[in-house]
Design a protein around this motif. Sequence first.
Motif, PDB file in Angstrom:
ATOM      1  N   LEU A  63       0.926  -1.181   0.018  1.00  0.00           N
ATOM      2  CA  LEU A  63       0.323  -0.207  -0.208  1.00  0.00           C
ATOM      3  C   LEU A  63       0.666   1.408   0.016  1.00  0.00           C
ATOM      4  O   LEU A  63       1.703   0.884   0.367  1.00  0.00           O
ATOM      5  N   CYS A  64       0.263   2.515  -0.432  1.00  0.00           N
ATOM      6  CA  CYS A  64       0.853   3.364  -0.373  1.00  0.00           C
ATOM      7  C   CYS A  64       1.260   4.301   0.951  1.00  0.00           C
ATOM      8  O   CYS A  64       0.572   4.246   1.564  1.00  0.00           O
ATOM      9  N   LEU A  65       2.514   4.241   0.994  1.00  0.00           N
ATOM     10  CA  LEU A  65       2.726   4.695   3.049  1.00  0.00           C
ATOM     11  C   LEU A  65       2.815   6.003   2.991  1.00  0.00           C
ATOM     12  O   LEU A  65       1.525   6.386   4.487  1.00  0.00           O
ATOM     13  N   GLN A  66       1.521   6.366   2.714  1.00  0.00           N
ATOM     14  CA  GLN A  66       1.323   7.859   2.309  1.00  0.00           C
ATOM     15  C   GLN A  66      -0.176   8.137   3.054  1.00  0.00           C
ATOM     16  O   GLN A  66      -0.634   8.560   3.655  1.00  0.00           O
ATOM     17  N   CYS A  67      -1.248   7.295   1.921  1.00  0.00           N
ATOM     18  CA  CYS A  67      -2.534   7.165   1.932  1.00  0.00           C
ATOM     19  C   CYS A  67      -2.944   6.506   2.447  1.00  0.00           C
ATOM     20  O   CYS A  67      -4.385   6.371   1.782  1.00  0.00           O
ATOM     21  N   GLY A  68      -2.095   4.715   2.098  1.00  0.00           N
ATOM     22  CA  GLY A  68      -3.086   3.787   2.148  1.00  0.00           C
ATOM     23  C   GLY A  68      -3.548   3.069   0.669  1.00  0.00           C
ATOM     24  O   GLY A  68      -3.974   1.740   0.673  1.00  0.00           O
ATOM     25  N   SER A  69      -3.751   3.919  -0.618  1.00  0.00           N
ATOM     26  CA  SER A  69      -3.697   3.382  -1.609  1.00  0.00           C
ATOM     27  C   SER A  69      -3.541   1.550  -1.695  1.00  0.00           C
ATOM     28  O   SER A  69      -2.108   1.600  -1.868  1.00  0.00           O
ATOM     29  N   ILE A  72      -0.541   2.254  -5.986  1.00  0.00           N
ATOM     30  CA  ILE A  72       0.160   2.437  -6.506  1.00  0.00           C
ATOM     31  C   ILE A  72       0.807   1.623  -7.747  1.00  0.00           C
ATOM     32  O   ILE A  72       0.090   0.132  -7.329  1.00  0.00           O
ATOM     33  N   LYS A  73       2.015   2.003  -8.196  1.00  0.00           N
ATOM     34  CA  LYS A  73       2.577   1.747  -9.334  1.00  0.00           C
ATOM     35  C   LYS A  73       4.348   1.743  -9.296  1.00  0.00           C
ATOM     36  O   LYS A  73       4.200   2.861  -9.190  1.00  0.00           O
ATOM     37  N   ILE A  74       4.712   0.415  -9.565  1.00  0.00           N
ATOM     38  CA  ILE A  74       6.580   1.063 -10.281  1.00  0.00           C
ATOM     39  C   ILE A  74       6.418   2.773 -10.223  1.00  0.00           C
ATOM     40  O   ILE A  74       5.818   2.922 -12.059  1.00  0.00           O
ATOM     41  N   TRP A  75       7.065   2.928 -10.374  1.00  0.00           N
ATOM     42  CA  TRP A  75       7.271   4.575 -10.886  1.00  0.00           C
ATOM     43  C   TRP A  75       8.292   4.538 -11.526  1.00  0.00           C
ATOM     44  O   TRP A  75       9.663   4.178 -11.842  1.00  0.00           O
ATOM     45  N   ASP A  76       7.861   5.761 -13.495  1.00  0.00           N
ATOM     46  CA  ASP A  76       8.638   5.117 -15.011  1.00  0.00           C
ATOM     47  C   ASP A  76      10.396   6.142 -14.454  1.00  0.00           C
ATOM     48  O   ASP A  76      10.756   6.166 -15.187  1.00  0.00           O
ATOM     49  N   LYS A  77      10.573   7.144 -13.267  1.00  0.00           N
ATOM     50  CA  LYS A  77      11.277   7.515 -13.721  1.00  0.00           C
ATOM     51  C   LYS A  77      11.454   8.317 -14.020  1.00  0.00           C
ATOM     52  O   LYS A  77      12.751   9.339 -14.471  1.00  0.00           O
ATOM     53  N   LYS A  78       9.976   9.025 -14.728  1.00  0.00           N
ATOM     54  CA  LYS A  78      10.231  10.650 -15.880  1.00  0.00           C
ATOM     55  C   LYS A  78       8.562  10.647 -15.735  1.00  0.00           C
ATOM     56  O   LYS A  78       9.061  12.089 -15.843  1.00  0.00           O
ATOM     57  N   THR A  79       7.915   9.789 -15.107  1.00  0.00           N
ATOM     58  CA  THR A  79       6.411  11.594 -15.238  1.00  0.00           C
ATOM     59  C   THR A  79       6.142  11.988 -13.718  1.00  0.00           C
ATOM     60  O   THR A  79       6.376  11.403 -12.839  1.00  0.00           O
ATOM     61  N   CYS A  80       5.495  13.284 -13.515  1.00  0.00           N
ATOM     62  CA  CYS A  80       5.732  13.859 -12.307  1.00  0.00           C
ATOM     63  C   CYS A  80       3.840  13.241 -12.373  1.00  0.00           C
ATOM     64  O   CYS A  80       3.468  13.213 -12.286  1.00  0.00           O
ATOM     65  N   PRO A  81       4.206  12.701 -10.405  1.00  0.00           N
ATOM     66  CA  PRO A  81       2.503  12.256 -10.016  1.00  0.00           C
ATOM     67  C   PRO A  81       1.797  13.065 -10.063  1.00  0.00           C
ATOM     68  O   PRO A  81       0.375  13.224  -9.905  1.00  0.00           O
ATOM     69  N   ARG A  82       2.190  14.611  -9.359  1.00  0.00           N
ATOM     70  CA  ARG A  82       1.598  15.613  -9.242  1.00  0.00           C
ATOM     71  C   ARG A  82       0.770  16.288 -10.521  1.00  0.00           C
ATOM     72  O   ARG A  82      -0.747  16.591 -11.066  1.00  0.00           O
ATOM     73  N   CYS A  83       1.957  17.049 -11.035  1.00  0.00           N
ATOM     74  CA  CYS A  83       0.885  17.358 -13.348  1.00  0.00           C
ATOM     75  C   CYS A  83       1.161  17.077 -14.296  1.00  0.00           C
ATOM     76  O   CYS A  83       0.707  17.556 -15.577  1.00  0.00           O
ATOM     77  N   TYR A  84       1.758  15.625 -14.453  1.00  0.00           N
ATOM     78  CA  TYR A  84       2.381  14.255 -15.713  1.00  0.00           C
ATOM     79  C   TYR A  84       3.304  15.197 -16.551  1.00  0.00           C
ATOM     80  O   TYR A  84       3.711  14.659 -17.409  1.00  0.00           O
ATOM     81  N   GLY A  85       4.131  16.184 -15.700  1.00  0.00           N
ATOM     82  CA  GLY A  85       4.942  16.526 -16.335  1.00  0.00           C
ATOM     83  C   GLY A  85       6.307  15.852 -16.298  1.00  0.00           C
ATOM     84  O   GLY A  85       6.170  14.495 -16.153  1.00  0.00           O
ATOM     85  N   THR A  86       7.668  16.256 -16.340  1.00  0.00           N
ATOM     86  CA  THR A  86       8.666  15.750 -16.594  1.00  0.00           C
ATOM     87  C   THR A  86       9.814  15.643 -15.361  1.00  0.00           C
ATOM     88  O   THR A  86      10.389  16.937 -14.800  1.00  0.00           O
TER      89      THR A  86
END
Length: 97
Positions: A63-69, A72-86
Amino acid sequence: MSWKIKYRCTQCGYEASDYEGRGLFRQQIVSVSCPDCKSIQNLVVGGIIGDVAPSFSSEVGRLCLQCGSDKIKIWDKKTCPRCYGTMEKTGEKEFWT
């Protein structure tokens, strides 16, 4: 030998750290992205703790350590989770054990 590498979003400035390599007890830190709280979290996976507690042997079912969701998925090291920027490496790199 392991390294902690800092990333920053080029659009909104969100920052996160990613870990490369394995720790002292053979554990790995896996960066995951949470779509619910729009954050990047680092999960300890494997190593000695994974041998003792099988639920820590992979990121599956965690589960997500912050909200318990559970989304979660493995981060691609490219996409911002907040604004989907780079997200880009900042050049800051620290030794981690």
